[in-house]
Design an enzyme around this catalytic site. Structure first.
Site, PDB file in Angstrom:
ATOM      1  N   HIS A   1       0.830  -1.207   0.000  1.00  0.00           N
ATOM      2  CA  HIS A   1       0.000   0.000   0.000  1.00  0.00           C
ATOM      3  C   HIS A   1       0.865   1.259   0.000  1.00  0.00           C
ATOM      4  O   HIS A   1       0.567   2.224  -0.713  1.00  0.00           O
ATOM      5  CB  HIS A   1      -0.930   0.000   1.219  1.00  0.00           C
ATOM      6  CG  HIS A   1      -2.167  -0.805   1.040  1.00  0.00           C
ATOM      7  ND1 HIS A   1      -2.168  -2.176   1.059  1.00  0.00           N
ATOM      8  CD2 HIS A   1      -3.456  -0.430   0.817  1.00  0.00           C
ATOM      9  CE1 HIS A   1      -3.399  -2.611   0.871  1.00  0.00           C
ATOM     10  NE2 HIS A   1      -4.203  -1.567   0.714  1.00  0.00           N
TER      11      HIS A   1
ATOM     12  N   ASP B   1      -7.997   3.736  -0.051  1.00  0.00           N
ATOM     13  CA  ASP B   1      -6.652   3.684  -0.622  1.00  0.00           C
ATOM     14  C   ASP B   1      -6.420   4.790  -1.636  1.00  0.00           C
ATOM     15  O   ASP B   1      -5.370   5.437  -1.626  1.00  0.00           O
ATOM     16  CB  ASP B   1      -6.402   2.319  -1.277  1.00  0.00           C
ATOM     17  CG  ASP B   1      -6.219   1.216  -0.239  1.00  0.00           C
ATOM     18  OD1 ASP B   1      -6.098   1.525   0.964  1.00  0.00           O
ATOM     19  OD2 ASP B   1      -6.204   0.029  -0.631  1.00  0.00           O
TER      20      ASP B   1
ATOM     21  N   ASP C   1      -9.090   0.258  -4.276  1.00  0.00           N
ATOM     22  CA  ASP C   1      -8.547  -0.424  -3.111  1.00  0.00           C
ATOM     23  C   ASP C   1      -7.542  -1.455  -3.597  1.00  0.00           C
ATOM     24  O   ASP C   1      -7.825  -2.200  -4.537  1.00  0.00           O
ATOM     25  CB  ASP C   1      -9.681  -1.101  -2.327  1.00  0.00           C
ATOM     26  CG  ASP C   1      -9.315  -1.351  -0.874  1.00  0.00           C
ATOM     27  OD1 ASP C   1      -8.492  -2.255  -0.642  1.00  0.00           O
ATOM     28  OD2 ASP C   1      -9.843  -0.672   0.016  1.00  0.00           O
TER      29      ASP C   1
END
Length: 294
Positions: A40, A166, A185
């Site tokens: 991420h 995200d 995401d």
């Protein structure tokens, strides 16, 4: 066995491979929450205005510094580049993460969304009932809706809900007055296992629907979508905020295949779950969370 071993076992008989799939070996990468957090952070730091492969290699080297990544920087960078270049597919067509310049990407959008009080009686199962009424019969999440309507989801929703999205991305061709936004995401779930004949197909579009349902990601997605809808309702002066939500993308990073990723008949790509619910869903869910039960 490792992901690479699993994939090679699935490639022994090319005649049985899905049309257009081509030879592909799943990346041999760690699993777990620490790995997911690093991935991420990598996506958050990538500057798409720079040459992609070089940029990703640099971000991976600077970010993936723990021992679990020793000797794996190259395969991780290749995986991230593939994910960046995989078309969203389906209703979102050939646009990919690499097409979104930094100024059009809001990374890690934190939100707090007010819900009705506990006395309103709003429950998670009410979300299922709203979806049941509004989703078309051929919607990919139709199967999940029945599960969400079950009494096991009579869980109160009240007070305040918060989270972090995200990425919220403005699609090419958007205008300031009427943006077209995608909620994204990044998922690092390992969906394949050693006993699969073709483990790479665990990331085919129709398989991703089951993965979404298993982890209740559709419920997460509608919360995200409603939060963004409410933000737009406050921020936009002219456009209808429901018209600005172009879709939701859950990228299952391990199974993304790059620019030439295999697609099903609807154009949905390996590794990318794409959802474009009817525009009426967002204002109806916003009213539900304010206490207007179905």
């Amino acid at each position: 066995g490792s992901a690479a071993t699993d994939a090679s076992a699935g490639e022994r008989d090319p005649a049985n491979r899905p049309a257009g799939a081509g030879a592909f070996t799943l990346p041999d990468l760690p699993a777990g929450t620490t790995f997911g957090s690093v991935v991420h952070e990598i996506f958050e730091r990538i500057d798409t205005s720079r040459p992609l492969a070089e940029e990703v290699r640099g971000v991976v080297a600077a970010t993936a510094t723990s021992k679990m990544f020793d000797g794996r920087h190259d395969v991780l960078a290749e995986t991230i580049v593939r994910a960046m270049q995989t078309p969203f597919g389906g209703p979102l067509g050939t646009t990919c993460f690499a097409d979104i310049p930094p100024a059009d990407r809001l990374a890690e959008m934190d939100f707090e969304m007010a819900l009705a009080g506990i006395d309103s009686g709003v429950m998670a199962s009410d979300v299922g009932r709203v979806l049941d009424r509004l989703l078309p019969a051929d919607d990919p999440l139709r199967g999940y809706v029945g599960e969400l309507c079950d009494a096991s989801f009579d869980i109160p929703l009240a007070g305040l809900i918060n989270g972090s999205i995200d990425a919220v991305m403005r699609l090419p061709g958007s205008t300031r007055e009427s943006p077209r936004l995608v909620i994204a995401d990044y998922k690092t779930n390992k969906l394949h296992s050693a006993d699969m004949a073709q483990p790479e197909d665990a990331y085919a579009a129709h398989r991703l629907v089951a993965a979404m349902a298993e982890h209740h990601y559709p419920l997460q997605a509608v919360v995200y979508g409603t939060a963004v809808y409410r933000m737009l309702r406050w921020r936009l002066r002219q456009a209808d905020p429901a018209d600005c939500l172009a879709g939701i993308v859950y990228a299952f990073v391990r199974g993304t295949r790059g620019a030439n990723a295999p697609a099903d008949a609807a154009g949905r790509r390996h590794g990318m779950f794409v959802w474009q619910p009817p525009r009426d869903l967002w204002p109806r869910l916003s009213r539900l969370f304010a206490g207007d039960r179905p």
